[in-house]
Design a protein around this motif. Sequence first.
Motif, PDB file in Angstrom:
ATOM      1  N   SER A 183     -14.438  -4.847  -7.429  1.00  0.00           N
ATOM      2  CA  SER A 183     -13.452  -3.436  -7.798  1.00  0.00           C
ATOM      3  C   SER A 183     -14.811  -2.475  -8.409  1.00  0.00           C
ATOM      4  O   SER A 183     -15.471  -2.982  -9.284  1.00  0.00           O
ATOM      5  CB  SER A 183     -12.597  -3.661  -8.708  1.00  0.00           C
ATOM      6  OG  SER A 183     -11.469  -4.389  -8.181  1.00  0.00           O
ATOM      7  N   THR A 235      -4.719   6.465 -13.521  1.00  0.00           N
ATOM      8  CA  THR A 235      -4.878   5.140 -12.765  1.00  0.00           C
ATOM      9  C   THR A 235      -3.837   4.062 -13.097  1.00  0.00           C
ATOM     10  O   THR A 235      -3.188   3.882 -14.175  1.00  0.00           O
ATOM     11  CB  THR A 235      -6.145   4.905 -12.953  1.00  0.00           C
ATOM     12  OG1 THR A 235      -6.552   4.436 -14.357  1.00  0.00           O
ATOM     13  CG2 THR A 235      -7.159   5.909 -12.295  1.00  0.00           C
ATOM     14  N   LYS A 236      -4.242   3.104 -12.344  1.00  0.00           N
ATOM     15  CA  LYS A 236      -3.174   1.613 -12.471  1.00  0.00           C
ATOM     16  C   LYS A 236      -3.578   1.091 -13.687  1.00  0.00           C
ATOM     17  O   LYS A 236      -4.848   1.104 -14.423  1.00  0.00           O
ATOM     18  CB  LYS A 236      -3.558   0.916 -11.293  1.00  0.00           C
ATOM     19  CG  LYS A 236      -3.311   1.587 -10.094  1.00  0.00           C
ATOM     20  CD  LYS A 236      -3.476   0.295  -8.653  1.00  0.00           C
ATOM     21  CE  LYS A 236      -3.450   1.240  -7.600  1.00  0.00           C
ATOM     22  NZ  LYS A 236      -3.840   0.549  -6.496  1.00  0.00           N
ATOM     23  N   LYS A 251     -10.132   4.820  -1.001  1.00  0.00           N
ATOM     24  CA  LYS A 251     -10.181   4.153  -2.172  1.00  0.00           C
ATOM     25  C   LYS A 251     -11.662   4.196  -2.975  1.00  0.00           C
ATOM     26  O   LYS A 251     -11.596   3.677  -4.033  1.00  0.00           O
ATOM     27  CB  LYS A 251     -10.009   2.533  -1.721  1.00  0.00           C
ATOM     28  CG  LYS A 251     -11.126   2.119  -0.661  1.00  0.00           C
ATOM     29  CD  LYS A 251     -10.704   0.505  -0.420  1.00  0.00           C
ATOM     30  CE  LYS A 251     -12.006  -0.099   0.385  1.00  0.00           C
ATOM     31  NZ  LYS A 251     -11.927  -1.287   0.727  1.00  0.00           N
ATOM     32  N   ASN A 290      -7.709   4.091  -7.102  1.00  0.00           N
ATOM     33  CA  ASN A 290      -7.101   3.594  -8.260  1.00  0.00           C
ATOM     34  C   ASN A 290      -6.063   4.468  -8.741  1.00  0.00           C
ATOM     35  O   ASN A 290      -5.522   4.147  -9.859  1.00  0.00           O
ATOM     36  CB  ASN A 290      -8.047   3.228  -9.550  1.00  0.00           C
ATOM     37  CG  ASN A 290      -8.639   1.939  -9.100  1.00  0.00           C
ATOM     38  OD1 ASN A 290      -8.339   1.288  -7.914  1.00  0.00           O
ATOM     39  ND2 ASN A 290      -9.655   1.285  -9.901  1.00  0.00           N
TER      40      ASN A 290
END
Length: 527
Positions: free
Chosen positions: A23, A526-527, A326, A486
Amino acid sequence: MKERILTSLITAFVFATMQSQTSPIAPKLVIGLTIDQLRTDYMEAFSALYGERGFKRLLKEGCVYYNGEYDFINVDLSSSVAALYTGTTPYYNGILANRWMDRRSLRLVNSVSDPSYMGIYTSEFTSPQHLQVSTLSDELKVSTNGDAEIYSISPTREMAIFAAGHAANGAFWLNDETGKWCGSTYYGGFPEWISSYNDRDGLDFRIDNITWGPYLPVTSYQYVASEVKQLSFEHDFSDERADKYRKFKTSPYVNDEVNRLVNACFANTNIGKDNVPDLLTIGYYGGNYDGKSDREYAMEIQDAYVRLDNTIGDLLDLIDRKVGLKNTLIFVTSTGYIDSEPADSAQFKIPTGEFHIDRCGALLNMYLMAVYGQGQYVETYYDQQIYLNHKVIEEKELNLTEVLNRSADFIVQMSGVRSAYTSQRLLLGAWNPHIDKIRNNFNLNFSGDIYIEVMPGWSVIDEYYHMKKVIRDNYVSVPIIFFGYNVTPKTFYDPIKITAIAPTIAHFMRIRAPNAATVAPLITITK
Protein backbone atom coordinates in the motif's frame (compact mmCIF):
# COMPACT_ATOMS: atom_id res chain seq x y z
CA MET A 1 -0.68 -26.68 19.63
CA LYS A 2 1.69 -23.93 20.73
CA GLU A 3 3.65 -24.37 17.50
CA ARG A 4 0.44 -23.91 15.44
CA ILE A 5 -0.46 -20.72 17.32
CA LEU A 6 3.06 -19.37 16.90
CA THR A 7 3.06 -20.22 13.19
CA SER A 8 -0.32 -18.52 12.72
CA LEU A 9 0.88 -15.38 14.50
CA ILE A 10 4.04 -15.23 12.37
CA THR A 11 1.99 -15.73 9.18
CA ALA A 12 -0.44 -12.97 10.18
CA PHE A 13 2.45 -10.63 10.99
CA VAL A 14 4.21 -11.32 7.66
CA PHE A 15 0.93 -10.87 5.74
CA ALA A 16 0.23 -7.57 7.49
CA THR A 17 3.79 -6.43 6.77
CA MET A 18 3.44 -7.32 3.10
CA GLN A 19 0.15 -5.46 2.92
CA SER A 20 1.68 -2.38 4.47
CA GLN A 21 4.57 -2.56 2.00
CA THR A 22 2.31 -2.86 -1.06
CA SER A 23 0.00 0.00 0.00
CA PRO A 24 1.45 3.41 -0.92
CA ILE A 25 2.32 5.52 2.09
CA ALA A 26 1.10 8.62 0.22
CA PRO A 27 -0.80 9.22 -3.01
CA LYS A 28 1.36 9.46 -6.12
CA LEU A 29 -0.67 12.44 -7.25
CA VAL A 30 -2.98 14.97 -5.65
CA ILE A 31 -5.44 16.81 -7.87
CA GLY A 32 -7.21 19.89 -6.61
CA LEU A 33 -10.27 20.76 -8.70
CA THR A 34 -11.71 24.18 -7.91
CA ILE A 35 -14.93 25.05 -9.73
CA ASP A 36 -15.62 28.76 -9.87
CA GLN A 37 -19.07 29.56 -8.44
CA LEU A 38 -20.20 25.95 -8.10
CA ARG A 39 -23.27 25.80 -5.86
CA THR A 40 -24.24 22.85 -3.68
CA ASP A 41 -27.95 23.51 -4.17
CA TYR A 42 -27.64 23.56 -7.97
CA MET A 43 -25.41 20.48 -7.94
CA GLU A 44 -28.19 18.64 -6.13
CA ALA A 45 -31.18 20.26 -7.88
CA PHE A 46 -30.06 19.28 -11.39
CA SER A 47 -29.10 15.69 -10.48
CA ALA A 48 -31.86 14.20 -12.64
CA LEU A 49 -30.05 15.58 -15.68
CA TYR A 50 -26.69 13.94 -14.91
CA GLY A 51 -25.07 10.75 -16.11
CA GLU A 52 -23.27 8.31 -13.81
CA ARG A 53 -19.65 9.36 -14.47
CA GLY A 54 -19.43 12.83 -12.91
CA PHE A 55 -21.22 14.34 -9.94
CA LYS A 56 -23.12 11.15 -9.10
CA ARG A 57 -19.90 9.16 -8.97
CA LEU A 58 -18.21 11.74 -6.76
CA LEU A 59 -21.16 11.81 -4.36
CA LYS A 60 -21.48 8.01 -4.29
CA GLU A 61 -17.81 7.06 -3.93
CA GLY A 62 -16.40 10.16 -2.25
CA CYS A 63 -16.26 11.64 1.23
CA VAL A 64 -18.69 14.54 0.88
CA TYR A 65 -19.08 17.64 3.05
CA TYR A 66 -22.14 19.50 1.83
CA ASN A 67 -21.65 22.63 3.91
CA GLY A 68 -18.16 23.99 3.45
CA GLU A 69 -17.78 27.59 4.61
CA TYR A 70 -15.48 30.51 3.87
CA ASP A 71 -15.05 32.22 7.22
CA PHE A 72 -14.47 35.73 5.85
CA ILE A 73 -16.60 38.33 4.09
CA ASN A 74 -16.61 39.51 0.46
CA VAL A 75 -15.36 36.23 -0.98
CA ASP A 76 -14.29 36.49 -4.62
CA LEU A 77 -12.12 34.54 -7.08
CA SER A 78 -8.70 35.60 -5.76
CA SER A 79 -9.45 35.50 -2.03
CA SER A 80 -11.17 32.11 -2.26
CA VAL A 81 -8.43 30.28 -4.18
CA ALA A 82 -5.73 31.83 -2.00
CA ALA A 83 -7.61 30.66 1.11
CA LEU A 84 -7.99 27.14 -0.30
CA TYR A 85 -4.30 26.60 -0.92
CA THR A 86 -2.86 28.51 2.04
CA GLY A 87 -5.35 27.10 4.52
CA THR A 88 -5.93 30.52 6.04
CA THR A 89 -7.86 33.76 5.61
CA PRO A 90 -6.93 37.06 3.89
CA TYR A 91 -5.93 38.49 7.29
CA TYR A 92 -2.85 36.24 7.12
CA ASN A 93 -2.34 35.41 3.44
CA GLY A 94 -2.71 39.02 2.22
CA ILE A 95 -5.11 38.33 -0.67
CA LEU A 96 -8.16 40.45 0.15
CA ALA A 97 -9.85 40.45 -3.24
CA ASN A 98 -9.25 40.57 -6.98
CA ARG A 99 -8.32 44.23 -6.47
CA TRP A 100 -7.67 46.44 -3.47
CA MET A 101 -6.45 49.94 -2.65
CA ASP A 102 -2.74 50.48 -1.99
CA ARG A 103 -2.55 52.98 0.89
CA ARG A 104 0.88 54.26 -0.17
CA SER A 105 0.18 54.98 -3.83
CA LEU A 106 -3.62 55.41 -3.55
CA ARG A 107 -3.95 53.21 -6.60
CA LEU A 108 -5.76 49.96 -7.13
CA VAL A 109 -3.63 46.84 -7.00
CA ASN A 110 -4.45 43.70 -8.98
CA SER A 111 -3.98 40.59 -6.85
CA VAL A 112 -1.60 38.85 -9.28
CA SER A 113 0.03 41.75 -11.14
CA ASP A 114 3.78 42.25 -10.80
CA PRO A 115 5.82 44.47 -13.17
CA SER A 116 8.95 42.45 -12.36
CA TYR A 117 7.83 39.35 -14.27
CA MET A 118 6.82 39.34 -17.91
CA GLY A 119 4.02 37.25 -19.29
CA ILE A 120 4.56 34.50 -21.85
CA TYR A 121 1.98 34.41 -24.65
CA THR A 122 0.39 37.39 -22.88
CA SER A 123 1.07 41.07 -22.20
CA GLU A 124 0.14 40.59 -18.51
CA PHE A 125 2.92 40.93 -15.93
CA THR A 126 2.23 38.35 -13.26
CA SER A 127 3.50 36.70 -10.07
CA PRO A 128 2.22 35.60 -6.63
CA GLN A 129 4.17 38.45 -4.94
CA HIS A 130 1.21 39.53 -2.79
CA LEU A 131 0.79 36.07 -1.28
CA GLN A 132 2.33 36.47 2.17
CA VAL A 133 2.38 32.86 3.42
CA SER A 134 3.24 29.42 2.05
CA THR A 135 0.85 27.27 0.05
CA LEU A 136 0.29 23.54 -0.31
CA SER A 137 2.46 23.50 -3.43
CA ASP A 138 5.28 25.37 -1.62
CA GLU A 139 5.32 22.86 1.23
CA LEU A 140 5.35 19.94 -1.20
CA LYS A 141 8.36 21.39 -3.01
CA VAL A 142 10.21 21.91 0.27
CA SER A 143 9.38 18.43 1.57
CA THR A 144 10.58 16.70 -1.61
CA ASN A 145 13.67 18.91 -1.98
CA GLY A 146 12.25 20.25 -5.23
CA ASP A 147 11.62 16.84 -6.81
CA ALA A 148 7.81 17.03 -6.86
CA GLU A 149 6.24 18.14 -10.13
CA ILE A 150 3.58 20.80 -9.63
CA TYR A 151 1.46 22.39 -12.34
CA SER A 152 -1.58 24.64 -12.22
CA ILE A 153 -4.06 24.85 -15.12
CA SER A 154 -7.11 27.14 -15.03
CA PRO A 155 -9.15 29.41 -17.30
CA THR A 156 -8.10 32.55 -15.35
CA ARG A 157 -4.72 33.68 -14.08
CA GLU A 158 -5.97 34.34 -10.54
CA MET A 159 -7.00 30.70 -10.14
CA ALA A 160 -3.81 29.45 -11.75
CA ILE A 161 -1.39 31.66 -9.79
CA PHE A 162 -2.79 31.23 -6.28
CA ALA A 163 -3.16 27.47 -6.69
CA ALA A 164 0.44 27.29 -7.98
CA GLY A 165 1.83 29.36 -5.13
CA HIS A 166 5.47 30.44 -5.07
CA ALA A 167 7.27 27.23 -5.98
CA ALA A 168 5.31 25.38 -8.70
CA ASN A 169 6.84 24.30 -12.00
CA GLY A 170 4.32 26.43 -13.83
CA ALA A 171 0.93 28.14 -13.82
CA PHE A 172 -1.05 28.37 -17.07
CA TRP A 173 -4.24 30.17 -18.07
CA LEU A 174 -6.10 31.19 -21.23
CA ASN A 175 -5.32 34.58 -22.77
CA ASP A 176 -8.47 36.74 -23.00
CA GLU A 177 -7.38 38.22 -26.32
CA THR A 178 -5.77 35.35 -28.23
CA GLY A 179 -7.07 32.14 -26.65
CA LYS A 180 -3.51 30.85 -26.21
CA TRP A 181 -2.34 29.18 -23.03
CA CYS A 182 -0.02 31.61 -21.31
CA GLY A 183 2.17 31.89 -18.23
CA SER A 184 4.72 34.01 -16.39
CA THR A 185 8.52 34.22 -16.35
CA TYR A 186 8.23 34.05 -12.55
CA TYR A 187 8.11 30.25 -12.84
CA GLY A 188 11.11 30.07 -15.16
CA GLY A 189 11.08 28.84 -18.73
CA PHE A 190 7.84 28.12 -20.56
CA PRO A 191 7.36 24.39 -21.28
CA GLU A 192 7.96 23.43 -24.89
CA TRP A 193 4.99 21.10 -24.81
CA ILE A 194 2.59 23.99 -24.16
CA SER A 195 4.18 26.07 -26.93
CA SER A 196 3.70 23.10 -29.28
CA TYR A 197 0.11 22.74 -28.10
CA ASN A 198 -0.55 26.43 -28.79
CA ASP A 199 0.96 26.11 -32.26
CA ARG A 200 -0.93 22.93 -33.22
CA ASP A 201 -4.08 22.66 -31.13
CA GLY A 202 -4.73 26.13 -29.73
CA LEU A 203 -8.27 27.31 -29.10
CA ASP A 204 -7.86 30.04 -31.73
CA PHE A 205 -7.87 27.36 -34.46
CA ARG A 206 -11.25 26.02 -33.35
CA ILE A 207 -13.24 28.77 -31.66
CA ASP A 208 -14.98 30.09 -34.79
CA ASN A 209 -16.65 26.71 -35.23
CA ILE A 210 -17.91 26.42 -31.66
CA THR A 211 -21.56 27.14 -31.00
CA TRP A 212 -23.19 26.52 -27.64
CA GLY A 213 -26.73 25.20 -27.71
CA PRO A 214 -28.72 22.86 -25.43
CA TYR A 215 -27.08 19.50 -24.71
CA LEU A 216 -30.41 17.96 -23.70
CA PRO A 217 -33.94 18.62 -25.02
CA VAL A 218 -35.00 22.06 -23.82
CA THR A 219 -37.99 20.55 -22.04
CA SER A 220 -35.51 19.00 -19.58
CA TYR A 221 -34.49 22.42 -18.26
CA GLN A 222 -37.24 23.26 -15.80
CA TYR A 223 -35.39 23.58 -12.50
CA VAL A 224 -34.74 27.35 -12.47
CA ALA A 225 -37.47 29.97 -12.72
CA SER A 226 -36.73 32.71 -15.24
CA GLU A 227 -37.89 36.28 -15.69
CA VAL A 228 -37.25 35.87 -19.43
CA LYS A 229 -39.30 33.41 -21.49
CA GLN A 230 -36.70 31.13 -23.11
CA LEU A 231 -37.64 28.69 -25.85
CA SER A 232 -34.03 27.73 -26.47
CA PHE A 233 -30.61 29.42 -26.63
CA GLU A 234 -27.57 29.68 -28.88
CA HIS A 235 -24.23 31.42 -28.36
CA ASP A 236 -21.44 31.48 -30.91
CA PHE A 237 -17.84 32.70 -30.67
CA SER A 238 -17.19 33.88 -34.21
CA ASP A 239 -14.57 36.35 -35.46
CA GLU A 240 -17.02 39.23 -35.39
CA ARG A 241 -16.96 39.30 -31.58
CA ALA A 242 -14.04 41.24 -30.17
CA ASP A 243 -14.56 39.69 -26.74
CA LYS A 244 -15.13 36.14 -27.95
CA TYR A 245 -12.39 34.58 -25.80
CA ARG A 246 -13.52 36.35 -22.65
CA LYS A 247 -17.09 35.16 -23.22
CA PHE A 248 -15.90 31.69 -24.13
CA LYS A 249 -14.23 31.48 -20.72
CA THR A 250 -17.68 31.88 -19.13
CA SER A 251 -19.13 28.97 -21.10
CA PRO A 252 -18.91 25.29 -20.11
CA TYR A 253 -16.70 24.63 -23.13
CA VAL A 254 -13.77 26.25 -21.35
CA ASN A 255 -13.67 23.27 -18.97
CA ASP A 256 -13.10 20.95 -21.92
CA GLU A 257 -10.19 23.18 -22.97
CA VAL A 258 -8.73 22.76 -19.51
CA ASN A 259 -9.04 18.98 -19.84
CA ARG A 260 -7.23 19.13 -23.17
CA LEU A 261 -4.21 20.76 -21.56
CA VAL A 262 -4.38 18.40 -18.57
CA ASN A 263 -4.17 15.51 -21.04
CA ALA A 264 -1.14 17.14 -22.69
CA CYS A 265 0.43 17.59 -19.25
CA PHE A 266 0.09 13.88 -18.50
CA ALA A 267 1.54 13.02 -21.92
CA ASN A 268 4.56 15.32 -21.72
CA THR A 269 5.61 15.33 -18.05
CA ASN A 270 6.38 12.74 -15.38
CA ILE A 271 3.59 13.88 -13.12
CA GLY A 272 2.15 10.96 -11.16
CA LYS A 273 4.65 8.48 -12.65
CA ASP A 274 7.09 7.94 -9.77
CA ASN A 275 7.04 7.53 -6.00
CA VAL A 276 7.51 11.23 -5.31
CA PRO A 277 4.07 12.79 -4.68
CA ASP A 278 3.08 15.37 -7.29
CA LEU A 279 0.37 18.04 -7.39
CA LEU A 280 -1.86 19.15 -10.24
CA THR A 281 -4.32 21.97 -9.56
CA ILE A 282 -7.17 22.47 -11.98
CA GLY A 283 -9.73 25.25 -12.31
CA TYR A 284 -13.14 24.98 -13.95
CA TYR A 285 -15.86 27.56 -14.48
CA GLY A 286 -19.32 26.84 -13.02
CA GLY A 287 -21.03 30.24 -13.17
CA ASN A 288 -23.50 31.57 -15.70
CA TYR A 289 -22.67 32.71 -19.20
CA ASP A 290 -21.15 36.21 -19.43
CA GLY A 291 -21.79 36.74 -15.72
CA LYS A 292 -25.51 37.14 -16.34
CA SER A 293 -28.17 36.42 -13.76
CA ASP A 294 -29.66 32.93 -13.60
CA ARG A 295 -33.06 34.59 -13.94
CA GLU A 296 -32.00 35.88 -17.34
CA TYR A 297 -30.18 32.76 -18.53
CA ALA A 298 -32.04 29.97 -16.73
CA MET A 299 -31.50 27.37 -19.44
CA GLU A 300 -27.81 28.17 -19.76
CA ILE A 301 -26.98 27.53 -16.10
CA GLN A 302 -28.73 24.14 -16.18
CA ASP A 303 -27.03 23.15 -19.41
CA ALA A 304 -23.70 24.33 -17.98
CA TYR A 305 -24.07 21.93 -15.03
CA VAL A 306 -24.95 19.06 -17.38
CA ARG A 307 -21.84 19.74 -19.45
CA LEU A 308 -19.78 20.23 -16.28
CA ASP A 309 -20.95 16.81 -15.13
CA ASN A 310 -19.69 15.27 -18.39
CA THR A 311 -16.39 17.11 -18.17
CA ILE A 312 -15.79 15.88 -14.61
CA GLY A 313 -16.51 12.34 -15.82
CA ASP A 314 -13.97 12.78 -18.63
CA LEU A 315 -11.40 14.03 -16.12
CA LEU A 316 -11.90 11.06 -13.78
CA ASP A 317 -11.54 8.65 -16.71
CA LEU A 318 -8.37 10.44 -17.84
CA ILE A 319 -6.82 10.28 -14.37
CA ASP A 320 -7.68 6.59 -14.06
CA ARG A 321 -5.98 5.83 -17.39
CA LYS A 322 -2.87 7.87 -16.75
CA VAL A 323 -2.20 7.37 -13.01
CA GLY A 324 -4.98 5.28 -11.53
CA LEU A 325 -7.65 6.64 -9.22
CA LYS A 326 -6.40 4.42 -6.40
CA ASN A 327 -3.07 6.27 -6.61
CA THR A 328 -4.64 9.74 -6.78
CA LEU A 329 -6.20 11.80 -4.02
CA ILE A 330 -8.67 14.27 -5.51
CA PHE A 331 -10.52 17.10 -3.84
CA VAL A 332 -13.31 19.08 -5.46
CA THR A 333 -14.69 22.36 -4.13
CA SER A 334 -16.02 25.78 -5.10
CA THR A 335 -14.89 29.39 -4.92
CA GLY A 336 -17.93 30.04 -2.73
CA TYR A 337 -19.41 33.15 -4.32
CA ILE A 338 -21.67 34.02 -7.24
CA ASP A 339 -21.56 36.99 -9.58
CA SER A 340 -23.52 39.95 -8.29
CA GLU A 341 -27.17 39.81 -9.30
CA PRO A 342 -29.24 42.84 -10.36
CA ALA A 343 -31.34 44.67 -7.79
CA ASP A 344 -34.85 43.36 -7.20
CA SER A 345 -37.61 45.05 -9.14
CA ALA A 346 -39.63 47.66 -7.25
CA GLN A 347 -42.84 45.81 -8.13
CA PHE A 348 -42.02 43.14 -5.52
CA LYS A 349 -41.75 45.76 -2.75
CA ILE A 350 -38.57 44.23 -1.28
CA PRO A 351 -36.72 46.91 0.73
CA THR A 352 -33.82 48.27 -1.30
CA GLY A 353 -31.88 51.41 -2.07
CA GLU A 354 -28.55 52.77 -3.26
CA PHE A 355 -25.51 53.56 -1.15
CA HIS A 356 -22.97 55.79 -2.92
CA ILE A 357 -19.53 55.40 -1.37
CA ASP A 358 -18.23 58.58 -3.05
CA ARG A 359 -21.02 60.68 -1.52
CA CYS A 360 -20.39 59.04 1.83
CA GLY A 361 -16.72 60.05 1.65
CA ALA A 362 -17.58 63.63 0.70
CA LEU A 363 -20.14 64.01 3.49
CA LEU A 364 -17.78 62.54 6.05
CA ASN A 365 -15.03 64.96 5.04
CA MET A 366 -17.43 67.91 5.41
CA TYR A 367 -18.44 66.66 8.85
CA LEU A 368 -14.82 66.27 10.01
CA MET A 369 -14.00 69.78 8.74
CA ALA A 370 -16.92 71.13 10.77
CA VAL A 371 -15.53 69.43 13.87
CA TYR A 372 -11.75 69.84 13.40
CA GLY A 373 -11.31 72.67 10.90
CA GLN A 374 -10.29 72.81 7.26
CA GLY A 375 -8.46 69.80 5.81
CA GLN A 376 -8.68 66.78 3.55
CA TYR A 377 -9.47 64.17 6.20
CA VAL A 378 -10.79 61.53 3.80
CA GLU A 379 -7.89 60.50 1.62
CA THR A 380 -9.77 58.08 -0.63
CA TYR A 381 -12.44 55.37 -0.66
CA TYR A 382 -12.96 52.06 -2.40
CA ASP A 383 -15.79 49.54 -2.40
CA GLN A 384 -17.16 49.72 1.18
CA GLN A 385 -14.09 51.23 2.81
CA ILE A 386 -13.04 54.75 3.81
CA TYR A 387 -9.34 55.65 4.00
CA LEU A 388 -8.52 58.57 6.30
CA ASN A 389 -5.57 60.93 5.81
CA HIS A 390 -3.28 60.01 8.70
CA LYS A 391 -0.79 62.73 7.79
CA VAL A 392 -3.39 65.48 8.22
CA ILE A 393 -4.59 63.92 11.48
CA GLU A 394 -1.01 63.87 12.81
CA GLU A 395 -0.26 67.42 11.67
CA LYS A 396 -3.35 68.68 13.49
CA GLU A 397 -2.32 66.61 16.55
CA LEU A 398 -5.69 64.93 16.66
CA ASN A 399 -6.43 61.72 18.50
CA LEU A 400 -6.79 59.02 15.83
CA THR A 401 -9.08 56.87 17.96
CA GLU A 402 -11.43 59.81 18.49
CA VAL A 403 -11.49 60.65 14.77
CA LEU A 404 -12.20 57.03 13.88
CA ASN A 405 -15.05 56.72 16.38
CA ARG A 406 -16.60 60.06 15.35
CA SER A 407 -16.41 58.99 11.71
CA ALA A 408 -18.07 55.63 12.38
CA ASP A 409 -20.81 57.29 14.46
CA PHE A 410 -21.49 59.72 11.62
CA ILE A 411 -21.54 57.08 8.86
CA VAL A 412 -23.87 54.73 10.71
CA GLN A 413 -26.59 57.40 10.56
CA MET A 414 -26.66 57.28 6.74
CA SER A 415 -29.45 55.50 4.89
CA GLY A 416 -28.67 51.90 4.05
CA VAL A 417 -25.86 51.53 6.60
CA ARG A 418 -26.23 48.70 9.08
CA SER A 419 -22.94 49.27 10.89
CA ALA A 420 -19.52 50.88 10.53
CA TYR A 421 -16.40 49.18 11.88
CA THR A 422 -13.17 51.05 12.59
CA SER A 423 -9.84 49.33 12.06
CA GLN A 424 -9.15 49.57 15.79
CA ARG A 425 -12.45 47.92 16.62
CA LEU A 426 -11.67 45.06 14.25
CA LEU A 427 -8.17 44.54 15.61
CA LEU A 428 -8.64 45.30 19.30
CA GLY A 429 -12.37 45.24 20.04
CA ALA A 430 -14.59 42.60 21.57
CA TRP A 431 -14.89 39.35 19.63
CA ASN A 432 -18.00 37.83 18.16
CA PRO A 433 -18.43 35.50 15.15
CA HIS A 434 -19.68 38.27 12.86
CA ILE A 435 -16.81 40.63 13.66
CA ASP A 436 -14.39 37.73 13.25
CA LYS A 437 -15.53 37.18 9.65
CA ILE A 438 -15.02 40.87 8.90
CA ARG A 439 -11.61 40.87 10.60
CA ASN A 440 -10.55 37.82 8.59
CA ASN A 441 -10.79 39.94 5.45
CA PHE A 442 -8.83 42.84 6.96
CA ASN A 443 -5.19 43.66 6.31
CA LEU A 444 -3.41 46.51 8.07
CA ASN A 445 -1.40 47.48 4.97
CA PHE A 446 -4.26 47.58 2.49
CA SER A 447 -7.63 47.82 4.21
CA GLY A 448 -9.43 51.07 4.95
CA ASP A 449 -9.79 52.76 8.33
CA ILE A 450 -13.54 52.19 8.29
CA TYR A 451 -15.47 49.27 6.84
CA ILE A 452 -19.11 50.07 6.07
CA GLU A 453 -21.65 47.28 6.37
CA VAL A 454 -24.52 48.00 3.99
CA MET A 455 -28.03 46.60 4.41
CA PRO A 456 -28.92 43.44 2.44
CA GLY A 457 -30.78 44.22 -0.77
CA TRP A 458 -29.12 47.62 -1.14
CA SER A 459 -26.74 48.43 -4.00
CA VAL A 460 -23.26 49.79 -3.31
CA ILE A 461 -22.30 52.21 -6.07
CA ASP A 462 -18.81 53.55 -6.74
CA GLU A 463 -19.13 55.92 -9.68
CA TYR A 464 -15.40 56.68 -9.92
CA TYR A 465 -14.45 53.02 -10.35
CA HIS A 466 -17.66 52.15 -12.24
CA MET A 467 -18.69 49.54 -9.67
CA LYS A 468 -22.15 48.45 -8.64
CA LYS A 469 -22.99 45.44 -6.51
CA VAL A 470 -26.07 44.25 -4.69
CA ILE A 471 -25.49 43.21 -1.08
CA ARG A 472 -26.67 39.71 -0.28
CA ASP A 473 -25.71 38.16 3.05
CA ASN A 474 -27.58 34.90 2.55
CA TYR A 475 -25.83 31.63 3.33
CA VAL A 476 -24.02 30.07 0.37
CA SER A 477 -23.10 26.42 0.85
CA VAL A 478 -19.89 25.10 -0.69
CA PRO A 479 -19.35 21.41 -1.42
CA ILE A 480 -16.09 19.76 -0.36
CA ILE A 481 -15.54 16.31 -1.87
CA PHE A 482 -12.57 14.00 -1.35
CA PHE A 483 -12.26 11.13 -3.83
CA GLY A 484 -9.81 8.41 -4.82
CA TYR A 485 -6.83 7.26 -2.76
CA ASN A 486 -8.11 5.28 0.26
CA VAL A 487 -11.13 7.59 0.64
CA THR A 488 -14.11 6.09 2.45
CA PRO A 489 -17.56 7.03 1.08
CA LYS A 490 -19.24 9.19 3.72
CA THR A 491 -21.59 12.14 3.90
CA PHE A 492 -21.43 15.05 6.35
CA TYR A 493 -23.78 18.00 6.76
CA ASP A 494 -22.05 19.79 9.62
CA PRO A 495 -20.37 23.09 8.62
CA ILE A 496 -16.68 22.69 7.75
CA LYS A 497 -14.23 25.52 7.18
CA ILE A 498 -12.83 25.60 3.67
CA THR A 499 -9.40 26.26 5.19
CA ALA A 500 -9.38 22.63 6.42
CA ILE A 501 -8.65 21.37 2.90
CA ALA A 502 -4.96 22.32 2.72
CA PRO A 503 -3.95 20.77 6.08
CA THR A 504 -6.00 17.67 5.22
CA ILE A 505 -4.19 17.14 1.93
CA ALA A 506 -0.85 17.88 3.62
CA HIS A 507 -1.62 15.24 6.26
CA PHE A 508 -2.19 12.51 3.68
CA MET A 509 0.82 13.56 1.59
CA ARG A 510 2.97 13.28 4.74
CA ILE A 511 4.20 16.87 4.45
CA ARG A 512 3.91 20.00 6.58
CA ALA A 513 0.75 22.04 6.36
CA PRO A 514 1.13 25.59 4.95
CA ASN A 515 2.76 27.85 7.55
CA ALA A 516 -0.41 29.81 8.43
CA ALA A 517 -2.85 26.88 8.33
CA THR A 518 -4.15 26.46 11.87
CA VAL A 519 -7.29 24.36 11.21
CA ALA A 520 -7.05 20.66 12.08
CA PRO A 521 -7.00 18.18 9.16
CA LEU A 522 -10.04 16.03 8.36
CA ILE A 523 -8.31 12.73 9.07
CA THR A 524 -11.49 10.62 8.91
CA ILE A 525 -11.84 10.82 5.11
CA THR A 526 -9.88 7.58 4.59
CA LYS A 527 -10.44 4.00 5.63
